[in-house]
Design a protein around this motif. Structure first.
Motif, mmCIF file in Angstrom:
data_model
loop_
_atom_site.group_PDB
_atom_site.id
_atom_site.type_symbol
_atom_site.label_atom_id
_atom_site.label_comp_id
_atom_site.label_asym_id
_atom_site.label_seq_id
_atom_site.Cartn_x
_atom_site.Cartn_y
_atom_site.Cartn_z
ATOM 1 N N LYS A 1 0.674 -1.375 -0.134
ATOM 2 C CA LYS A 1 0.125 0.028 -0.212
ATOM 3 C C LYS A 1 0.759 1.290 -0.029
ATOM 4 O O LYS A 1 0.595 2.327 -0.626
ATOM 5 C CB LYS A 1 -0.954 0.123 1.185
ATOM 6 C CG LYS A 1 -1.932 -1.155 1.009
ATOM 7 C CD LYS A 1 -3.058 -0.935 2.218
ATOM 8 C CE LYS A 1 -4.133 -1.854 2.259
ATOM 9 N NZ LYS A 1 -5.439 -1.511 3.061
ATOM 10 N N SER B 1 -3.412 -2.357 -3.460
ATOM 11 C CA SER B 1 -2.394 -1.333 -3.043
ATOM 12 C C SER B 1 -3.174 -0.057 -2.890
ATOM 13 O O SER B 1 -2.944 0.848 -1.933
ATOM 14 C CB SER B 1 -1.362 -1.172 -4.018
ATOM 15 O OG SER B 1 -1.948 -0.637 -5.029
ATOM 16 N N TYR B 2 -4.383 0.108 -3.693
ATOM 17 C CA TYR B 2 -5.067 1.607 -3.406
ATOM 18 C C TYR B 2 -6.390 1.566 -2.970
ATOM 19 O O TYR B 2 -7.174 2.543 -3.252
ATOM 20 C CB TYR B 2 -4.935 2.230 -4.874
ATOM 21 C CG TYR B 2 -5.804 1.538 -6.101
ATOM 22 C CD1 TYR B 2 -7.034 1.524 -6.277
ATOM 23 C CD2 TYR B 2 -4.728 0.987 -6.971
ATOM 24 C CE1 TYR B 2 -7.641 0.487 -7.183
ATOM 25 C CE2 TYR B 2 -5.472 0.418 -8.213
ATOM 26 C CZ TYR B 2 -6.864 0.163 -8.221
ATOM 27 O OH TYR B 2 -7.363 -0.340 -9.361
ATOM 28 N N ALA C 1 -0.006 3.314 4.709
ATOM 29 C CA ALA C 1 -0.820 2.244 4.999
ATOM 30 C C ALA C 1 -0.955 2.147 6.549
ATOM 31 O O ALA C 1 0.066 2.264 7.122
ATOM 32 C CB ALA C 1 -0.070 0.881 4.610
#
Length: 407
Positions: free
Chosen positions: A64, A105-106, A179
């Protein structure tokens, strides 16, 4: 003399077998909770395989943190554009492989955009597909406009409206991203853990005074030179000291084990990433500390109330139930009696349920002064805790006097 008396009281508390068993149980439960928190972390790799356990938290954070930094309109547009393309390519659902390659990740950023577009309604993913490129570039303008609407909706008085506007002005735009899954996970586990600590500490402090109510013991204790003065003060100090030490050692061990494994990424991530319109402007690290401090205040209030009831009833049998009833049973009673929300919103259960309290814009007003629910209750129960202490002292120091006068 005072130090010796305090040491004696502490020795009595920790020498009891039942208390030793309780403290051992706290240690075991703390380790188990840490393991559960660590095990709840999940990371999906590029092949779509899920991973849990010791490495999952740090792998997830590393994935992230590709997006670490300011969430500019350009970054947000890139995220939404990519997600729309994947959704169009896979109308039946984005596969795990694609989720592991990019979406994971997003996804928090994607979720943040939905939160902005649904300020006072249920989470609705369809709003993303209605956003044009121009709207995405103006996403923070939309955000600020919605803040004004929220202030008007929940600001039922001019003072409350002005207060909410001042709170929302503190949100720094653009928000920064990092993150924060380890902190997000620990807020849930810590909230349950502080409830457990409050109940166990109630058992510990209930026995501090009850031991002196055994036949024969009370006469010796209260007839001693310092029985009605320094001895009672030291019992109260011992109760406060034991409650404080046990609580903070417990949450300290829980936090140390969990964050040592999962990592501390996201301490400075704004809480508004998860709840854009929360009136509590703080980072995830501050959010976690708020849960711990709120739990501590509620625990100390319950501990003082437990000691007072023990003194009044001359037995711990009823007193030990107080933390469980106030902090565990009251939330269930509140659910079946929604018409009494105003009353339940003032109970210490709020301080052990901060996870939900920060999501609700509840304000109190006294004259021209406006207070947020959590900060108001933290102050209130600190004051009530302090007020209870002289009542404990007075109740025990006067015990037996009326009885002797009547005789």
């Amino acid at each position: 003399m005072i130090k010796l008396m305090l040491k004696f009281e502490l020795k009595k508390i920790f020498s009891k077998r039942i208390n030793q068993v309780l403290l051992a149980a706290v240690l075991v439960v703390t380790i188990i909770y840490s393991g559960m928190a660590i095990g709840s972390m999940s990371y999906t790799d590029e092949e779509g395989q899920d991973h849990t356990g010791i490495e999952a938290g740090r792998l997830l954070a590393a994935d992230k943190n590709q997006w670490k930094g300011d969430l500019t309109p350009e970054t947000i547009s890139q995220v939404i554009k990519e997600y729309k393309e994947l959704s169009a390519k896979y109308p039946d659902g984005i596969p795990d492989t694609e989720y592991g390659k990019s979406v994971q990740s997003y996804y928090d950023i994607y979720d943040f955009v939905i939160g902005i577009m649904t300020p006072d309604s249920e989470w609705n993913e369809s709003v993303v597909y209605q956003l044009s490129d121009e709207q995405l570039q103006d996403i923070y303008t939309i955000y600020q406009d919605n803040m004004k609407k929220m202030a008007e909706e929940y600001g039922t008085t001019p003072e409350k409206r002005s207060y909410l506007e001042s709170i929302y002005e503190k949100i720094e735009i653009p928000l920064t991203f990092e993150a924060k899954d380890s902190w997000d996970t620990m807020t849930m586990y810590a909230q349950t853990y502080v409830l457990l600590m409050a109940v166990i500490i109630g058992f510990l402090v209930a026995g501090i005074f009850s031991g002196e109510f055994r036949p024969g013991t009370e006469d010796v204790f209260l007839a001693a030179k310092y029985g009605r003065s320094k001895a009672i003060k030291n019992k109260i100090i011992a109760g406060i000291l034991v409650s404080t030490v046990v609580y903070w050692i417990g949450v300290g061990i829980l936090s140390f084990i969990s964050f040592a494994v999962m990592g501390t990424s996201g301490f400075f991530t704004p809480y508004q990433i998860d709840d854009p319109y929360s009136i509590y402007v703080m980072t995830y690290g501050e959010y976690y500390l708020l849960i711990l401090v709120g739990g501590y205040i509620a625990t100390m209030f319950c501990a003082a109330l437990t000691m007072l009831v023990t003194v009044k009833m001359h037995t711990p049998n009823l007193a030990v139930c107080i933390p469980f009833f106030l902090l565990c049973m009251m939330p269930f009673i509140a659910r079946v009696l929604p018409t009494f929300d105003a009353f339940f919103n003032l109970l210490p259960t709020v301080l052990t349920n901060i996870f939900n309290a920060v999501r609700t814009p509840i304000l109190f007003q006294i004259g021209p002064f406006v207070f947020r629910q959590i900060s108001f209750l933290m102050f209130l129960y600190i004051v009530l805790f302090i007020v209870l202490l002289p009542f404990i002292y007075r109740s025990y120091s006067r015990y037996g006097i009326k009885k002797k006068i009547k005789f």
